[in-house]
Design an enzyme around this catalytic site. Structure first.
Site, PDB file in Angstrom:
ATOM      1  N   ARG A 145       0.781  -1.000   0.096  1.00 15.14           N
ATOM      2  CA  ARG A 145       0.506  -0.280  -0.466  1.00 15.14           C
ATOM      3  C   ARG A 145       0.700   1.184   0.599  1.00 15.14           C
ATOM      4  NH1 ARG A 145      -3.438  -3.829   2.509  1.00 15.14           N
ATOM      5  NH2 ARG A 145      -5.232  -4.355   0.894  1.00 15.14           N
ATOM      6  N   ASP A 174      -0.130  -5.897  -3.870  1.00 17.27           N
ATOM      7  CA  ASP A 174      -1.412  -5.897  -3.247  1.00 17.27           C
ATOM      8  C   ASP A 174      -2.065  -5.163  -4.685  1.00 17.27           C
ATOM      9  OD1 ASP A 174      -4.150  -5.265  -2.272  1.00 17.27           O
ATOM     10  OD2 ASP A 174      -2.562  -6.294  -0.058  1.00 17.27           O
ATOM     11  N   HIS A 246      -6.792  -9.337  -4.797  1.00 11.83           N
ATOM     12  CA  HIS A 246      -6.109  -8.290  -4.258  1.00 11.83           C
ATOM     13  C   HIS A 246      -4.587  -8.217  -5.541  1.00 11.83           C
ATOM     14  CE1 HIS A 246      -7.453  -6.716  -0.507  1.00 11.83           C
ATOM     15  NE2 HIS A 246      -7.375  -8.595   0.154  1.00 11.83           N
ATOM     16  N   ASP A 313      -6.418 -13.909  -0.032  1.00 12.74           N
ATOM     17  CA  ASP A 313      -7.946 -13.479   1.259  1.00 12.74           C
ATOM     18  C   ASP A 313      -8.429 -12.608   0.583  1.00 12.74           C
ATOM     19  OD1 ASP A 313      -5.254 -11.777   0.890  1.00 12.74           O
ATOM     20  OD2 ASP A 313      -6.187 -10.612   1.862  1.00 12.74           O
ATOM     21  N   GLU A 314     -10.106 -12.609   0.724  1.00 12.11           N
ATOM     22  CA  GLU A 314     -10.894 -10.957   0.528  1.00 12.11           C
ATOM     23  C   GLU A 314     -10.909 -11.114  -0.859  1.00 12.11           C
ATOM     24  OE1 GLU A 314     -10.328  -7.957   3.667  1.00 12.11           O
ATOM     25  OE2 GLU A 314      -9.232  -8.117   2.255  1.00 12.11           O
ATOM     26  N   TRP A 380      -6.856 -14.183  10.812  1.00 11.36           N
ATOM     27  CA  TRP A 380      -6.732 -13.288  11.255  1.00 11.36           C
ATOM     28  C   TRP A 380      -7.868 -12.500  11.715  1.00 11.36           C
ATOM     29  CZ3 TRP A 380      -9.577  -9.086   7.703  1.00 11.36           C
ATOM     30  CH2 TRP A 380      -9.980  -9.719   6.863  1.00 11.36           C
ATOM     31  N   TYR A 405      -3.506  -6.167  14.859  1.00  5.96           N
ATOM     32  CA  TYR A 405      -3.691  -5.143  14.161  1.00  5.96           C
ATOM     33  C   TYR A 405      -3.387  -3.893  14.464  1.00  5.96           C
ATOM     34  CZ  TYR A 405      -5.456  -8.187  10.581  1.00  5.96           C
ATOM     35  OH  TYR A 405      -5.491  -8.651   8.811  1.00  5.96           O
ATOM     36  N   PHE A 406      -1.493  -3.662  14.347  1.00  6.89           N
ATOM     37  CA  PHE A 406      -0.721  -3.002  14.850  1.00  6.89           C
ATOM     38  C   PHE A 406      -1.122  -1.259  14.370  1.00  6.89           C
ATOM     39  CE2 PHE A 406       2.596  -4.453  17.620  1.00  6.89           C
ATOM     40  CZ  PHE A 406       1.399  -5.275  18.297  1.00  6.89           C
ATOM     41  N   ASP A 407      -2.328  -1.455  12.635  1.00  7.19           N
ATOM     42  CA  ASP A 407      -2.439  -0.601  12.052  1.00  7.19           C
ATOM     43  C   ASP A 407      -3.932   0.210  13.034  1.00  7.19           C
ATOM     44  OD1 ASP A 407      -3.377  -3.063  11.339  1.00  7.19           O
ATOM     45  OD2 ASP A 407      -4.857  -1.897   9.390  1.00  7.19           O
ATOM     46  N   TRP A 455      -1.322  -3.109   8.790  1.00 12.84           N
ATOM     47  CA  TRP A 455      -1.237  -2.668   7.115  1.00 12.84           C
ATOM     48  C   TRP A 455      -0.672  -1.342   6.947  1.00 12.84           C
ATOM     49  CZ3 TRP A 455      -1.681  -6.761   3.966  1.00 12.84           C
ATOM     50  CH2 TRP A 455      -2.369  -7.896   4.684  1.00 12.84           C
ATOM     51  N   GLU A 457      -1.694   1.016   4.844  1.00 18.49           N
ATOM     52  CA  GLU A 457      -3.204   2.389   4.017  1.00 18.49           C
ATOM     53  C   GLU A 457      -2.498   4.010   4.340  1.00 18.49           C
ATOM     54  OE1 GLU A 457      -5.449  -1.400   4.236  1.00 18.49           O
ATOM     55  OE2 GLU A 457      -3.621  -0.902   5.348  1.00 18.49           O
TER      56      GLU A 457
END
Length: 547
Positions: A145, A174, A246, A313-314, A380, A405-407, A455, A457
């Protein structure tokens, strides 16, 4: 018992009598496996105190590295006496961990980049016996990202090694960028590594875009440097090529990889400038699988890690379900429907990397399908994937978003920069236990360890990543090395001193009082949740994996 300030907390620390003093120089007796540990010790003593490290004969050594086959991998025994220091280990990682503990016992200034004058270092006599609680102690860094230059990756590796982490998971591809040079397909980085604008803020529907080019990628030589640098510090680099979702950055470079539109034309898409999940998966043609077999052959040559991330994923199934060709492929392959192409695709590549003795690492969506025990799952979405993997006997890495999740935001303080998700504060991280309370002793053997996921973003620089990683990563390091269930107040007392070490390393960590003015992002939208709201989402998202 002597009070110490070592992080992560050693399993056993016994105070001795007296102290070991180093002034001007120290002679070191080394063994081959200790070469990297001695290099680290040499660098730190010279930079922080202008103390020279010399080679020693056995009878003159002040610091001795000793092979000890009785110790487990990564374990060490450190003995500090007034006349000699000994570090016992059975492997290079153990020697490295022993030196890291020794350095933390040296007091102030040892982590500085340079010293203006020589000084004396005093180390209190003690005996430390130590080994990790979990085999996998990791941090995932998203460089797709927002790209992170090599120098910043190496800096994170140094800080991870300081805290005895041993896995760096690099999320290399991604929708928003492809970050690794693949010589067979140069457009992946010529086109897929660059975007001309970027969403600002977490309001995915309404957030504005900053019109500014962003990008970058790692050459194969860069990757070799990162891998070698990590290995010298006891860290394995685990790559991830996220498939078959992704993948918009790859499709932007090679449109033939995408699912054709209603008119049969290849998708003409840009590298995705927004956050969230792109609507463009890869197509499931055999030639597309072959494309990524070639990609992975180059990845495997660069990364010696056994675990290779393939994402999973996703994945948006809508384009497959609307595409006659994808429907046909699903029928020909005996699949229940186009949705199953996700798992067919991953299975082809899992089998391919297995031929090289590697193992697929994939996000917990793969549990919607039958997964064999030669796959490792990244749990996750809360604890649902972790629990389901343990019940099925599938190896799993715990990385629940609502805990690691450290974001995600670190407090309810409105000054938190671009506040996202639930609160994952220092105390929440320290209280984390990777093994569910209900798990049997046998089920717990399938828990390989845990990792934090960072993450990116909203993290566009090393400074911002500092703020999100530290000191939460200090707490996670202790959970994974020393074991869960520690005394948070006692940890906090040690952390007060340890933060001085981070200051010496130039780390812009989050203060307990909240963000400093330049760490805030006023006016940039966030997207917050409470734990109950997130848990309801998790329950809905994981209903298809829990049997």
């Amino acid at each position: 018992m002597m009070k110490h300030t070592v992080i992560p907390r050693p399993r056993q620390f016994v105070e001795g009598v007296g102290e070991f003093v180093i002034a001007e120089s120290v002679e070191v007796l080394r063994v081959p496996d200790a070469a990297d540990a001695v290099a680290l010790l040499t660098e730190r003593l010279w930079a922080g105190a202008r103390i020279r490290v010399d080679n020693a004969e056995f009878d003159s050594a002040g610091i001795c590295f000793v092979d000890d086959a009785a110790l487990q991998p990564e374990a060490y025994r450190l003995e500090v006496a007034p006349l000699v220091i000994t570090i016992h280990a059975s492997d290079a990682a153990g020697f490295h961990h022993g030196v890291m503990t020794l350095l933390q016992l040296m007091g102030e200034h040892v982590w500085r980049a340079a010293s203006t004058h020589p000084r004396t270092v005093t180390i209190p006599a003690c005996r430390v016996e130590d080994e990790p609680a979990f085999a996998w102690r990791g941090i995932m860094i998203d460089v797709a990202r927002h790209f992170l230059p090599v120098r910043e990756v190496l800096r994170i590796i140094d800080l991870m090694a300081m805290h005895k982490f041993n896995r760096l998971h690099l999320h290399l591809t991604d929708d928003q960028g492809w970050r690794i040079e693949i010589r067979a397909f140069p457009r992946l980085t010529e086109i897929g590594a660059w975007r001309d604008r970027t969403q600002e803020g977490a309001d995915d529907a309404n957030a504005p875009e900053v019109i500014r080019p962003h990008g970058g990628f790692y050459t194969q030589q860069d990757i070799r440097e990162i891998v070698a640098y990590s290995a010298a510090r006891g860290i394995t680099v685990v790559p991830e090529i996220d498939l078959p979702g992704h993948s918009q950055a790859a499709i932007s470079a090679y449109p033939e990889l995408g699912v054709p539109g209603p008119d049969g034309a290849q998708p003409q898409v840009e590298v995705y400038p927004r956050w969230g999940v792109s609507a463009y998966p890869l197509n499931a043609e055999n030639v597309t699988v072959d494309f990524f077999r070639t990609v992975l052959d180059e990845v495997l040559e660069l990364f010696p890690a056994v675990d290779i991330g393939l994402g999973g994923d996703e994945v948006p199934a809508g384009p497959w379900e609307a595409d006659p060709r994808s429907q046909q492929l699903a029928r020909e392959r005996g699949l229940a429907g186009p949705r199953e192409l996700q798992f067919w695709f991953l299975e082809q590549l899992r089998a391919h990397i297995e031929q090289s003795g590697r193992r697929m690492l994939a996000w917990d969506e793969v549990l919607e399908h039958d997964v064999t025990a030669d796959v490792t799952v990244l749990g996750w979405r809360g604890d649902a994937g972790i629990g389901e993997a343990l019940r099925r006997g599938i190896p799993v890495i715990a990385c629940p978003d609502n805990q690691l999740y450290f974001d995600y935001r670190q407090s309810d303080d409105p000054r938190e920069p671009i506040p996202v998700g639930v609160v994952v504060g220092l105390r929440e991280v320290y209280d984390f236990d990777p093994i569910p309370a209900w798990a049997s002793e046998h089920q717990a053997t399938f828990l390989r360890g845990a990792q934090a996921n960072l993450w990116a973003e909203h993290l566009d620089s090393g400074r911002v990543r500092d703020y999100m990683l530290w000191p939460r990563a200090c707490a996670l390091a202790e959970v994974l090395w020393s074991g869960p269930g520690g005394d948070f107040d006692e940890f906090s007392a040690r952390l007060d001193t340890h933060l001085g070490r981070l200051d010496e390393r130039g780390v812009e960590y989050r203060r307990g009082s909240g963000p400093l003015p330049w760490q805030e992002r006023p006016g940039v939208s966030g997207r917050i949740q409470n734990q109950a709201e997130r848990q309801q989402q998790i329950d809905e998202l994981t209903s298809t994996i829990v049997r």
